[in-house]
Design a protein around this motif. Sequence first.
Motif, PDB file in Angstrom:
ATOM      1  N   HIS A 103      16.190  29.350  -7.709  1.00 12.98           N
ATOM      2  CA  HIS A 103      16.979  28.295  -8.216  1.00 12.98           C
ATOM      3  C   HIS A 103      16.054  27.430  -9.249  1.00 12.98           C
ATOM      4  CE1 HIS A 103      19.736  28.263  -4.647  1.00 12.98           C
ATOM      5  NE2 HIS A 103      20.132  29.343  -5.411  1.00 12.98           N
ATOM      6  N   GLU A 104      14.631  27.408  -9.096  1.00 11.72           N
ATOM      7  CA  GLU A 104      13.792  26.655 -10.094  1.00 11.72           C
ATOM      8  C   GLU A 104      13.537  27.538 -11.440  1.00 11.72           C
ATOM      9  OE1 GLU A 104      10.448  24.584  -9.170  1.00 11.72           O
ATOM     10  OE2 GLU A 104      11.076  23.879  -7.213  1.00 11.72           O
ATOM     11  N   ILE A 105      13.575  28.822 -11.118  1.00 12.48           N
ATOM     12  CA  ILE A 105      13.517  29.496 -12.652  1.00 12.48           C
ATOM     13  C   ILE A 105      14.778  29.447 -13.332  1.00 12.48           C
ATOM     14  CG2 ILE A 105      13.024  32.010 -13.459  1.00 12.48           C
ATOM     15  CD1 ILE A 105      11.362  32.467 -10.938  1.00 12.48           C
ATOM     16  N   GLN A 106      15.798  29.573 -12.326  1.00 12.50           N
ATOM     17  CA  GLN A 106      17.124  29.463 -13.273  1.00 12.50           C
ATOM     18  C   GLN A 106      17.285  27.869 -13.950  1.00 12.50           C
ATOM     19  OE1 GLN A 106      19.587  30.435  -9.524  1.00 12.50           O
ATOM     20  NE2 GLN A 106      20.055  32.240 -10.588  1.00 12.50           N
ATOM     21  N   GLY A 107      16.928  26.887 -13.187  1.00 19.75           N
ATOM     22  CA  GLY A 107      17.074  25.622 -13.923  1.00 19.75           C
ATOM     23  C   GLY A 107      16.009  25.573 -14.909  1.00 19.75           C
ATOM     24  N   ALA A 108      14.475  26.144 -14.984  1.00 16.16           N
ATOM     25  CA  ALA A 108      13.748  25.933 -15.960  1.00 16.16           C
ATOM     26  C   ALA A 108      14.296  26.692 -17.209  1.00 16.16           C
ATOM     27  CB  ALA A 108      12.424  26.498 -15.555  1.00 16.16           C
ATOM     28  N   TYR A 109      14.862  27.883 -16.889  1.00 12.98           N
ATOM     29  CA  TYR A 109      15.266  29.016 -18.037  1.00 12.98           C
ATOM     30  C   TYR A 109      16.364  28.038 -19.025  1.00 12.98           C
ATOM     31  CZ  TYR A 109      18.063  32.396 -20.461  1.00 12.98           C
ATOM     32  OH  TYR A 109      18.849  32.799 -21.349  1.00 12.98           O
ATOM     33  N   ALA A 110      17.147  27.447 -17.977  1.00 18.30           N
ATOM     34  CA  ALA A 110      18.409  26.786 -18.660  1.00 18.30           C
ATOM     35  C   ALA A 110      18.165  25.795 -19.669  1.00 18.30           C
ATOM     36  CB  ALA A 110      19.360  26.124 -17.679  1.00 18.30           C
ATOM     37  N   ARG A 111      16.962  24.924 -19.242  1.00 19.05           N
ATOM     38  CA  ARG A 111      16.422  24.000 -20.413  1.00 19.05           C
ATOM     39  C   ARG A 111      15.656  24.455 -21.265  1.00 19.05           C
ATOM     40  NH1 ARG A 111      15.953  20.931 -23.227  1.00 19.05           N
ATOM     41  NH2 ARG A 111      15.746  18.704 -23.327  1.00 19.05           N
ATOM     42  N   GLN A 112      14.973  25.791 -21.180  1.00 20.66           N
ATOM     43  CA  GLN A 112      14.245  26.405 -22.205  1.00 20.66           C
ATOM     44  C   GLN A 112      15.324  26.736 -23.164  1.00 20.66           C
ATOM     45  OE1 GLN A 112      13.109  30.433 -21.762  1.00 20.66           O
ATOM     46  NE2 GLN A 112      11.803  30.311 -23.445  1.00 20.66           N
ATOM     47  N   TYR A 113      16.507  27.366 -22.855  1.00 17.80           N
ATOM     48  CA  TYR A 113      17.549  27.880 -23.680  1.00 17.80           C
ATOM     49  C   TYR A 113      18.028  26.902 -24.344  1.00 17.80           C
ATOM     50  CZ  TYR A 113      21.333  30.734 -25.363  1.00 17.80           C
ATOM     51  OH  TYR A 113      22.045  31.283 -26.147  1.00 17.80           O
ATOM     52  N   ARG A 114      18.388  25.428 -23.868  1.00 20.64           N
ATOM     53  CA  ARG A 114      18.965  24.237 -24.406  1.00 20.64           C
ATOM     54  C   ARG A 114      17.767  24.060 -25.631  1.00 20.64           C
ATOM     55  NH1 ARG A 114      21.995  19.979 -25.505  1.00 20.64           N
ATOM     56  NH2 ARG A 114      23.551  21.117 -24.137  1.00 20.64           N
ATOM     57  N   ALA A 115      16.224  24.104 -25.308  1.00 21.76           N
ATOM     58  CA  ALA A 115      15.390  23.451 -26.222  1.00 21.76           C
ATOM     59  C   ALA A 115      15.362  24.318 -27.323  1.00 21.76           C
ATOM     60  CB  ALA A 115      13.949  23.551 -25.570  1.00 21.76           C
ATOM     61  N   ASN A 116      15.642  25.513 -27.166  1.00 21.79           N
ATOM     62  CA  ASN A 116      15.492  26.523 -28.395  1.00 21.79           C
ATOM     63  C   ASN A 116      16.941  26.579 -29.131  1.00 21.79           C
ATOM     64  OD1 ASN A 116      12.686  26.799 -27.884  1.00 21.79           O
ATOM     65  ND2 ASN A 116      13.271  28.756 -26.737  1.00 21.79           N
ATOM     66  N   HIS A 117      18.009  26.173 -28.590  1.00 26.34           N
ATOM     67  CA  HIS A 117      19.142  26.486 -29.256  1.00 26.34           C
ATOM     68  C   HIS A 117      20.167  25.205 -29.380  1.00 26.34           C
ATOM     69  CE1 HIS A 117      18.687  31.029 -28.977  1.00 26.34           C
ATOM     70  NE2 HIS A 117      18.067  30.531 -27.835  1.00 26.34           N
ATOM     71  N   ALA A 118      19.825  24.060 -28.850  1.00 26.60           N
ATOM     72  CA  ALA A 118      20.861  22.934 -28.903  1.00 26.60           C
ATOM     73  C   ALA A 118      20.026  21.690 -29.018  1.00 26.60           C
ATOM     74  CB  ALA A 118      21.628  23.044 -27.747  1.00 26.60           C
ATOM     75  N   SER A 119      18.790  21.860 -29.684  1.00 24.26           N
ATOM     76  CA  SER A 119      18.213  20.482 -30.178  1.00 24.26           C
ATOM     77  C   SER A 119      17.737  20.197 -31.507  1.00 24.26           C
ATOM     78  CB  SER A 119      16.815  20.592 -29.454  1.00 24.26           C
ATOM     79  OG  SER A 119      15.950  21.599 -29.574  1.00 24.26           O
ATOM     80  N   ASN A 120      18.911  20.568 -32.292  1.00 22.29           N
ATOM     81  CA  ASN A 120      18.770  20.227 -33.813  1.00 22.29           C
ATOM     82  C   ASN A 120      17.524  20.911 -34.447  1.00 22.29           C
ATOM     83  OD1 ASN A 120      19.838  18.914 -36.299  1.00 22.29           O
ATOM     84  ND2 ASN A 120      18.550  17.053 -35.760  1.00 22.29           N
ATOM     85  N   SER A 121      17.136  21.990 -34.033  1.00 26.75           N
ATOM     86  CA  SER A 121      16.045  22.942 -34.592  1.00 26.75           C
ATOM     87  C   SER A 121      14.917  22.227 -34.478  1.00 26.75           C
ATOM     88  CB  SER A 121      16.309  23.150 -35.990  1.00 26.75           C
ATOM     89  OG  SER A 121      17.581  23.983 -36.160  1.00 26.75           O
TER      90      SER A 121
END
Length: 512
Positions: free
Chosen positions: A115-133
């Motif tokens: 569950h920790e890896i899943q949570g960390a990966y979800a935030r990595q994905y947002r950082a790279n794809h949904a944070s205004n570049s």
Amino acid sequence: MADRLRYRVFYTTRQKIVTTVVALAVLGTLIGYAVQRATTPEDRSCAPGVERPPGSAECVGVNGSGHDFGVPSLTEVARAVGRENAGLKAGEYATVALLLPLTSTDAGMRVKVLHEIQGAYARQYRANHASNSETPKIRLVLANTGKGNAHWRTTVERLKKMTADPDRLRAVSGVATSSTEIRQAVAALTGAGIAVVGTTITADDIANGPGAGHNRFPGLARVSPTNGDEAKALAHFGRVEAAKALLVQDTRTGDHYTDTLKSAFTASLKGAPYEPQLFTSPADPTEEGTTANTFRQITHLICDTRAETVFFAGRHTQLRQFINALGARGCAERAFTILTGDEGSYLGADDKLNKAALKAKLTVRYAALAHPDAWKPAPGRPVPRTGGSTAAFETFLTDIAQASKTPVPLADGQAIVAYDAMATAVHAIRQATPQGSQYPALADVATQWPQVKGSLRVEGASGWICLDNFGNPYNKAIPIVELAPDGTQRFVQIAWPEGHAPTDNCLPPRRG
């Protein structure tokens, strides 16, 4: 007669020669193989950056290319991390490592790790794809400390080397257990100038604070409250009468979670008439040991008291044994409430928990680090105006939905907290990146924590993350969770270490 003799002499001799040649060839091959084995080191590699230490079958080290460390339950999310990392270009990213005992054999720890890896990966994905570049992009790597964190030194040494190009390691998250090994790992990492963001470490002595030795771990931040704060929140929530309470505590020392929890509970029980009831867990507290026998005796003694509330300071395996024993107590007509720390979150997935005990006038509540219902409006239970928000949690739900092909269970809070820790690491890395630069200097990331407050706080899915000058969350929202009779983890309400939600500006007050 002559032909038979000639046949015997000629063919017998030829057969002997052929046999001798074949035997010598086989012998030569075997000798060559033996020499090669003796002179060639054994290949103990598992994947790039990962190998089996001498005398161990565990794959230990650091990898971000999709390796699952031989744990099938991690295969899907490890591959997702690998795919995300593969899409990053050289020179455009900084690396965050998730330090966890990935090859633990304890069932509860394996669920926590996933569950920790899943949570960390979800935030990595947002950082790279949904944070205004925003830059830098974030590369996530998995760092395995082994069962019981036994191989933390090997992994930490590898992480130290990764601060240079091309990895540019700038933060380590995970750091999820309040154990002696993790305390040493945090000291080694922060001593090397690496910023660390703890997910579920709650021990008060794996933290910085005022007084002598206040900066023992320079660059350490946490998104979870300390055990002291958990105890304060429980006290504010329960309004426990000390005269009708007692403490059941583990005597095994060196476990920073248990040691600091029992200290916090002791402080909350000033004036209690009964001395603590003691048990001693095995050296590895995930093992069953003989504590179940001790708990059977302790339940008799609890029935001899006037206590109505039992504070439990111990790990989840012993907590489950104690619940099972108290559920079968002799004084079945009396009602009891057990209050404990966040290790209670493991019980929802513990198939050895006797759910019948939860129907025997026994209430079990614990201070959780996060819960999926904490920031959801419900009839008669409005969301607090400050300290967190429904919007931040809904953003998390959107992100975690793409982290796995199947829904990620959230009741234990692990994915939520890991997501927030990753968000905090990303926040510090980007805040520390000078204008015009691709990534920050290593030393600059570790100095960001005193500024994570006020309008610069992290809007966490578990609540606001407002850090004090020592990197500890100030007045963090603490969900009080109850184990329902069917074993599910039912949210009760949010409690606060300060007794009330933070003010709008979320600025920690000056401490003495």
